[in-house]
Design a protein around this motif. Sequence first.
Motif, mmCIF file in Angstrom:
data_model
loop_
_atom_site.group_PDB
_atom_site.id
_atom_site.type_symbol
_atom_site.label_atom_id
_atom_site.label_comp_id
_atom_site.label_asym_id
_atom_site.label_seq_id
_atom_site.Cartn_x
_atom_site.Cartn_y
_atom_site.Cartn_z
ATOM 1 N N VAL A 148 0.847 -1.179 0.000
ATOM 2 C CA VAL A 148 0.000 0.000 0.000
ATOM 3 C C VAL A 148 0.892 1.241 0.000
ATOM 4 O O VAL A 148 1.896 1.295 0.711
ATOM 5 C CB VAL A 148 -0.931 0.011 1.237
ATOM 6 N N ASP A 149 0.502 2.230 -0.803
ATOM 7 C CA ASP A 149 1.251 3.480 -0.878
ATOM 8 C C ASP A 149 0.249 4.625 -0.903
ATOM 9 O O ASP A 149 -0.856 4.479 -1.438
ATOM 10 C CB ASP A 149 2.115 3.493 -2.140
ATOM 11 N N SER A 150 0.635 5.771 -0.315
ATOM 12 C CA SER A 150 -0.274 6.914 -0.333
ATOM 13 C C SER A 150 0.504 8.221 -0.268
ATOM 14 O O SER A 150 1.649 8.261 0.166
ATOM 15 C CB SER A 150 -1.257 6.840 0.838
ATOM 16 N N SER A 151 -0.169 9.266 -0.726
ATOM 17 C CA SER A 151 0.315 10.636 -0.579
ATOM 18 C C SER A 151 -0.873 11.439 -0.069
ATOM 19 O O SER A 151 -1.912 10.861 0.262
ATOM 20 C CB SER A 151 0.845 11.170 -1.913
ATOM 21 N N GLU A 152 -0.752 12.762 -0.025
ATOM 22 C CA GLU A 152 -1.850 13.568 0.504
ATOM 23 C C GLU A 152 -3.130 13.460 -0.332
ATOM 24 O O GLU A 152 -4.230 13.562 0.195
ATOM 25 C CB GLU A 152 -1.428 15.035 0.596
ATOM 26 N N LYS A 153 -3.002 13.241 -1.638
ATOM 27 C CA LYS A 153 -4.180 13.223 -2.522
ATOM 28 C C LYS A 153 -4.312 11.936 -3.335
ATOM 29 O O LYS A 153 -5.060 11.888 -4.300
ATOM 30 C CB LYS A 153 -4.132 14.409 -3.495
ATOM 31 N N SER A 154 -3.555 10.868 -2.976
ATOM 32 C CA SER A 154 -3.651 9.621 -3.749
ATOM 33 C C SER A 154 -3.409 8.411 -2.858
ATOM 34 O O SER A 154 -2.812 8.516 -1.788
ATOM 35 C CB SER A 154 -2.635 9.624 -4.895
ATOM 36 N N VAL A 155 -3.877 7.259 -3.353
ATOM 37 C CA VAL A 155 -3.680 5.988 -2.664
ATOM 38 C C VAL A 155 -3.533 4.893 -3.708
ATOM 39 O O VAL A 155 -4.117 4.980 -4.791
ATOM 40 C CB VAL A 155 -4.856 5.678 -1.694
ATOM 41 N N SER A 156 -2.720 3.868 -3.388
ATOM 42 C CA SER A 156 -2.583 2.738 -4.312
ATOM 43 C C SER A 156 -2.349 1.450 -3.544
ATOM 44 O O SER A 156 -1.812 1.465 -2.434
ATOM 45 C CB SER A 156 -1.442 2.971 -5.307
ATOM 46 N N LEU A 157 -2.786 0.357 -4.150
ATOM 47 C CA LEU A 157 -2.549 -0.989 -3.637
ATOM 48 C C LEU A 157 -2.002 -1.808 -4.786
ATOM 49 O O LEU A 157 -2.593 -1.842 -5.867
ATOM 50 C CB LEU A 157 -3.859 -1.625 -3.132
ATOM 51 N N THR A 158 -0.852 -2.455 -4.545
ATOM 52 C CA THR A 158 -0.259 -3.324 -5.565
ATOM 53 C C THR A 158 -0.209 -4.741 -5.017
ATOM 54 O O THR A 158 0.270 -4.965 -3.903
ATOM 55 C CB THR A 158 1.159 -2.852 -5.937
ATOM 56 N N ILE A 159 -0.726 -5.686 -5.814
ATOM 57 C CA ILE A 159 -0.672 -7.109 -5.475
ATOM 58 C C ILE A 159 0.364 -7.710 -6.409
ATOM 59 O O ILE A 159 0.166 -7.724 -7.628
ATOM 60 C CB ILE A 159 -2.044 -7.780 -5.648
ATOM 61 N N SER A 160 1.476 -8.185 -5.840
ATOM 62 C CA SER A 160 2.581 -8.631 -6.690
ATOM 63 C C SER A 160 2.212 -9.834 -7.554
ATOM 64 O O SER A 160 2.656 -9.937 -8.692
ATOM 65 C CB SER A 160 3.824 -8.930 -5.853
ATOM 66 N N SER A 161 1.384 -10.755 -7.031
ATOM 67 C CA SER A 161 0.985 -11.904 -7.851
ATOM 68 C C SER A 161 -0.306 -12.511 -7.318
ATOM 69 O O SER A 161 -0.337 -13.010 -6.197
ATOM 70 C CB SER A 161 2.091 -12.964 -7.872
ATOM 71 N N ILE A 162 -1.337 -12.460 -8.137
ATOM 72 C CA ILE A 162 -2.602 -13.141 -7.838
ATOM 73 C C ILE A 162 -3.009 -13.876 -9.112
ATOM 74 O O ILE A 162 -3.138 -13.263 -10.169
ATOM 75 C CB ILE A 162 -3.690 -12.152 -7.351
ATOM 76 N N ASP A 163 -3.129 -15.163 -9.033
ATOM 77 C CA ASP A 163 -3.387 -16.024 -10.202
ATOM 78 C C ASP A 163 -2.321 -15.796 -11.281
ATOM 79 O O ASP A 163 -2.617 -15.776 -12.476
ATOM 80 C CB ASP A 163 -4.782 -15.775 -10.779
#
Length: 169
Positions: free
Chosen positions: A116-131
């Motif tokens: 999970v990564d975020s800044s004051e006006k953004s957010v992100s979630l990265t899943i390195s490997s799913i299926d």
Amino acid sequence: SSHLGRIYFRPGNFDPARSGPAERPLVVVTTRSEMADEAEAPKVEEEKTEEKKPVVYEGCAAGKYNWDDAKTGGNADKDIQGEAITKYSWADGKKLVSIYIELDGLDDVADDALVVDSSEKSVSLTISSIDGKRRRFAVSGLSEEIDGVKLNRKKGKNTVVLKLQKKEE
């Protein structure tokens, strides 16, 4: 025999290389008896075979209508699934905004594969490997500033919840 009958032109009989203008037949007169003979004789028509040409689409429709085979019962969402996660839901509270992401096989993903990564006006979630695929959820340009993000997993439901902490003013 009487010369009453039909009159028609025969342009196919004229060959300008072989005959001069005086020899060119302009009108053919058919007698009634010749007409009766023609009516009794069966007419044989040649079979016309049309060559089937494939339909060719141009522009935007070129890829849209060129399928190899008919497909029924497919899941269009899974067929075109790329890296981006576009299906999610959210809830806005006084201090938190919750973002719910549900994906098949998410319960089987290790905790360290979720970043999970975020800044004051953004957010992100990265899943390195799913299926076997890398998947990513990202929202930028949030309407209000946030202080941080916490990740909660809902085991048994293939769901993760991103809790965005609203910035206090």
